[in-house]
Design an enzyme around this catalytic site. Structure first.
Site, PDB file in Angstrom:
ATOM      1  CB  ALA A 101      -0.942   0.009   1.201  1.00 46.36           C
TER       2      ALA A 101
ATOM      3  NE  ARG B   6      13.733   5.991   0.961  1.00 46.84           N
ATOM      4  CZ  ARG B   6      14.378   5.013   1.586  1.00 46.84           C
ATOM      5  NH1 ARG B   6      15.695   4.951   1.540  1.00 46.84           N
ATOM      6  NH2 ARG B   6      13.711   4.080   2.238  1.00 46.84           N
TER       7      ARG B   6
ATOM      8  N   GLY C 213      15.014  -2.213  10.132  1.00 46.47           N
ATOM      9  CA  GLY C 213      14.744  -2.585  11.517  1.00 46.47           C
ATOM     10  C   GLY C 213      15.833  -3.518  12.038  1.00 46.47           C
TER      11      GLY C 213
ATOM     12  NE  ARG D   3       5.544  -5.019 -37.601  1.00 46.13           N
ATOM     13  CZ  ARG D   3       4.821  -4.368 -38.497  1.00 46.13           C
ATOM     14  NH1 ARG D   3       5.341  -4.068 -39.683  1.00 46.13           N
ATOM     15  NH2 ARG D   3       3.579  -4.033 -38.230  1.00 46.13           N
TER      16      ARG D   3
ATOM     17  CE  LYS E 206       1.385  -7.375 -40.707  1.00 42.99           C
ATOM     18  NZ  LYS E 206       0.239  -6.508 -41.030  1.00 42.99           N
TER      19      LYS E 206
ATOM     20  CE1 TYR F 245       6.338  -5.344 -43.513  1.00 40.91           C
ATOM     21  CE2 TYR F 245       5.015  -4.860 -45.453  1.00 40.91           C
ATOM     22  CZ  TYR F 245       5.106  -5.171 -44.103  1.00 40.91           C
ATOM     23  OH  TYR F 245       3.972  -5.303 -43.355  1.00 40.91           O
TER      24      TYR F 245
ATOM     25  CB  ALA G  79      18.088  -7.852 -53.463  1.00 40.06           C
TER      26      ALA G  79
HETATM   27  C1  UD1 Z   1       9.847  -2.243   7.270  1.00 38.43           C
HETATM   28  C2  UD1 Z   1      10.061  -2.781   8.686  1.00 38.43           C
HETATM   29  C3  UD1 Z   1      11.549  -2.852   8.982  1.00 38.43           C
HETATM   30  C4  UD1 Z   1      12.211  -3.736   7.949  1.00 38.43           C
HETATM   31  C5  UD1 Z   1      11.922  -3.229   6.535  1.00 38.43           C
HETATM   32  C6  UD1 Z   1      12.419  -4.206   5.511  1.00 38.43           C
HETATM   33  C7  UD1 Z   1       8.135  -1.962   9.921  1.00 38.43           C
HETATM   34  C8  UD1 Z   1       7.638  -1.011  10.940  1.00 38.43           C
HETATM   35  N1  UD1 Z   1       9.417  -1.897   9.630  1.00 38.43           N
HETATM   36  O1  UD1 Z   1      10.373  -0.927   7.268  1.00 38.43           O
HETATM   37  O2  UD1 Z   1      11.773  -3.360  10.278  1.00 38.43           O
HETATM   38  O3  UD1 Z   1      13.617  -3.765   8.182  1.00 38.43           O
HETATM   39  O4  UD1 Z   1      10.499  -3.095   6.342  1.00 38.43           O
HETATM   40  O5  UD1 Z   1      12.290  -3.649   4.238  1.00 38.43           O
HETATM   41  O6  UD1 Z   1       7.380  -2.765   9.422  1.00 38.43           O
HETATM   42  N2  UD1 Z   1       3.068  -0.712   3.690  1.00 38.43           N
HETATM   43  C9  UD1 Z   1       1.693  -0.825   3.657  1.00 38.43           C
HETATM   44  N3  UD1 Z   1       0.938  -0.022   4.421  1.00 38.43           N
HETATM   45  C10 UD1 Z   1       1.483   0.901   5.275  1.00 38.43           C
HETATM   46  C11 UD1 Z   1       2.883   1.009   5.315  1.00 38.43           C
HETATM   47  C12 UD1 Z   1       3.652   0.179   4.519  1.00 38.43           C
HETATM   48  O7  UD1 Z   1       1.154  -1.634   2.901  1.00 38.43           O
HETATM   49  O8  UD1 Z   1       0.731   1.600   5.947  1.00 38.43           O
HETATM   50  C13 UD1 Z   1       3.869  -1.595   2.844  1.00 38.43           C
HETATM   51  C14 UD1 Z   1       4.779  -0.864   1.880  1.00 38.43           C
HETATM   52  O9  UD1 Z   1       4.144  -0.721   0.617  1.00 38.43           O
HETATM   53  C15 UD1 Z   1       5.976  -1.805   1.784  1.00 38.43           C
HETATM   54  C16 UD1 Z   1       5.993  -2.522   3.115  1.00 38.43           C
HETATM   55  O10 UD1 Z   1       4.723  -2.322   3.697  1.00 38.43           O
HETATM   56  O11 UD1 Z   1       5.827  -2.767   0.754  1.00 38.43           O
HETATM   57  C17 UD1 Z   1       7.073  -1.968   4.020  1.00 38.43           C
HETATM   58  O12 UD1 Z   1       6.812  -0.606   4.235  1.00 38.43           O
HETATM   59  P1  UD1 Z   1       7.979   0.432   4.360  1.00 38.43           P
HETATM   60  O13 UD1 Z   1       7.424   1.756   4.642  1.00 38.43           O
HETATM   61  O14 UD1 Z   1       8.897   0.297   3.199  1.00 38.43           O
HETATM   62  O15 UD1 Z   1       8.665  -0.108   5.682  1.00 38.43           O
HETATM   63  P2  UD1 Z   1      10.133   0.171   6.101  1.00 38.43           P
HETATM   64  O16 UD1 Z   1      10.191   1.498   6.716  1.00 38.43           O
HETATM   65  O17 UD1 Z   1      11.046  -0.131   5.004  1.00 38.43           O
END
Ligand code: UD1
Ligand code: CA
Length: 483
Positions: free
Chosen positions: A10, A15, A142, A335, A353, A368, A382
């Protein structure tokens, strides 16, 4: 034990700086979320949910295309990974057994690793198990905090970590197995008392430990499997790793890849042993290459079938079938709907094609061929053009077997050239040619002798002509009189 897969997709992925949601960015022919779905697919979970939020409509559309069995669940506001899982559990209802949760941005994850994680989790009768890896530069991932006995004590987000915790190099890969009831209980107790004001899924571990539940850790067999994608530089790095992994697999299975670094083969491509892939080649989609074929250098094949011992050099093909021992290129464009028979040839600067060429049929140079059916052992001269389009509609051209067309013939569709027929060079053929006939469809040549002496009397060309005529002894007393 019942199994449910929840994929978290979600987030926006700020970035990436992209209009396209992060999880839809392609990596070797599959979206990031597509890779995760493909890794989870063989687990044959009863249910798979994908949590969508940022540009939910676009992500949902993509899911319907690539994984119609997966259920999109809307997390209207992205309040954190814990909140995302809570929303998914509520939507799915009656989830029991093991719940696998995977971030959508870890495309190198392997099925075997997911299986091992789940087995460890179920054998240990753990309430929660996390996939970890040790990284030289853990950045803002994390951290895995262990107790004195080496057991998992907590997962701490980098932004909430103290200096000592920040120095930990074991990280949370964002891939977990949970016992459904324990997960549901703990999710209900999450708070947003942290640096990001979000419900952290990772806090579930601390809560379960405090409740006296058992936690487990599974370490990934290779760090690369746990790498996430947060920006385009990481996307390119992951692409290179995936490329190398796929190429290694083919080489171990008996395929020669001359320059793996410049060879990009998508995951669904099949290649038989003793095929050779030359440098700067991309094989995409459902392409297959049979034994002994040589593909490259500089070839792109999309959804194309290459037969045994065929040779394809500097060519671009889409939805084409290249028969056994056929030769294509250099500089050929096939194609959709092109079918090349056994030992046929499509040569240099040739575009084909929606046409079929029979066994041994050749289109060697500068031509062609569109919407044509060509028999066996025919040679297209040719610079031939099959004029298949009259500005309103396209028509088919039928060319028989053992036909020889002269250079620079234009075949105006619809038209049929019978078996064993020929066309004279430079002909514009717009009427059927019976079997065995020669079609001459051009004006007879007229030589206006001495033309240059009249029109450009003092030119270099006139002097050259005069010298040639003199040398041949055919010069008239007064060549300028000739008409
Ligand atoms: C998360 C972990 C972190 C881990 C890292 C690995 C948590 C709090 N932290 O951090 O410990 O090392 O992933 O990549 O979980 N997403 C949702 N809904 C939300 C927020 C996020 O679906 O409300 C999804 C994002 O699309 C993504 C995934 O969850 O695919 C991780 O979210 P992201 O914000 O990237 O978490 P990190 O800060 O990277
Ligand atoms: Ca992330």
């Amino acid at each position: 034990m019942a199994r449910t897969v929840i994929i978290l997709a979600a987030g926006e992925g700020k970035r990436m700086k992209s209009q396209l949601p992060k999880v839809l960015h392609p990596l070797l022919g599959r979206s990031l979320v597509g890779h995760v779905l493909a890794a989870a697919e063989p687990l044959s979970a009863e249910r798979t949910a994908v949590v969508v939020g940022h540009k939910a409509e676009q992500v949902t559309e993509h899911l319907a295309e690539i994984a119609p069995q997966a259920r999109p669940v809307l997390q209207a506001e992205q309040l954190g990974t814990g909140h995302a899982v809570r929303v998914a559990l509520d939507a799915l209802e009656d989830v029991t057994g093991t719940v696998l949760v995977v971030n959508a941005d870890v495309p190198l994850l392997r099925t075997a690793t997911l299986t091992a994680l789940i087995e460890r989790h179920e054998e240990d009768a753990a309430a929660a198990t996390v996939l970890t890896a040790v990284m030289a530069e853990p950045g803002n991932l994390g951290r895995i905090v262990r107790d004195a006995e080496g057991g998992l004590a907590a997962i701490v987000e980098a932004r909430d970590a103290d200096a000592e915790q920040l120095a930990i190099r074991e990280i949370n890969a964002g891939v977990y197995a949970f016992e459904a009831d324990a997960l549901r209980d703990a999710l209900g107790k999450l708070t947003t008392h942290n640096a990001q004001g979000e419900e952290y899924l990772t806090d579930v571990f601390g809560l379960l430990l405090a409740a006296g539940r058992r936690l487990a850790v599974h370490t990934a067999p290779a760090v690369e499997e746990t790498l996430g994608c947060n920006d385009r530089a990481e996307l390119a790095r992951l692409g290179a790793l995936l490329r190398d992994r796929i190429n290694d697999g083919h080489m171990r299975a008996g395929v020669t890849i001359v320059d793996p670094a410049s060879t990009w083969i998508e995951p669904a491509v099949t290649i038989e042993p003793d095929a050779v892939i030359e440098p700067n080649t991309q094989l995409k989609g459902a392409t297959s290459v049979a034994a002994g074929a040589v593909v490259g250098p500089e070839v792109t094949l999309v959804d194309t079938v290459v037969g045994e011992r065929a040779e394809v050099v500097k060519a671009h093909a889409v939805l084409a079938e290249i028969g056994p021992q056929a030769k294509v290129g250099p500089y050929a464009y096939l194609r959709p709907g092109t079918t090349l028979g056994v030992k046929s040839k499509v040569g240099t600067f040739v575009e084909v094609k929606n046409s079929s060429l029979g066994e041994g049929t050749k289109v060697p140079h500068l031509s062609y061929v569109g919407d044509a059916t060509v028999g066996d052992f025919t040679n297209i001269g040719a610079a031939n053009v099959v004029a298949n389009y009259n500005w309103r509609s396209k028509s088919r051209t039928i060319i028989g077997s053992h036909v020889n067309t002269g250079s620079d013939s234009v075949l105006v569709a619809p038209v049929t050239l019978g078996d064993g027929s020929s066309t004279a060079a430079g002909s514009v053929v717009d009427a059927d040619v019976p079997p065995g006939a020669l079609a001459v469809a051009r004006e007879r040549q007229v030589n206006k002798e001495g033309w240059i002496f009249k029109r450009r009397p003092d030119s270099a060309a006139a002097q050259a002509a005069q010298a040639a005529l003199d040398a041949a002894g055919t010069a008239d007393e007064d060549p300028a009189d000739q008409r």
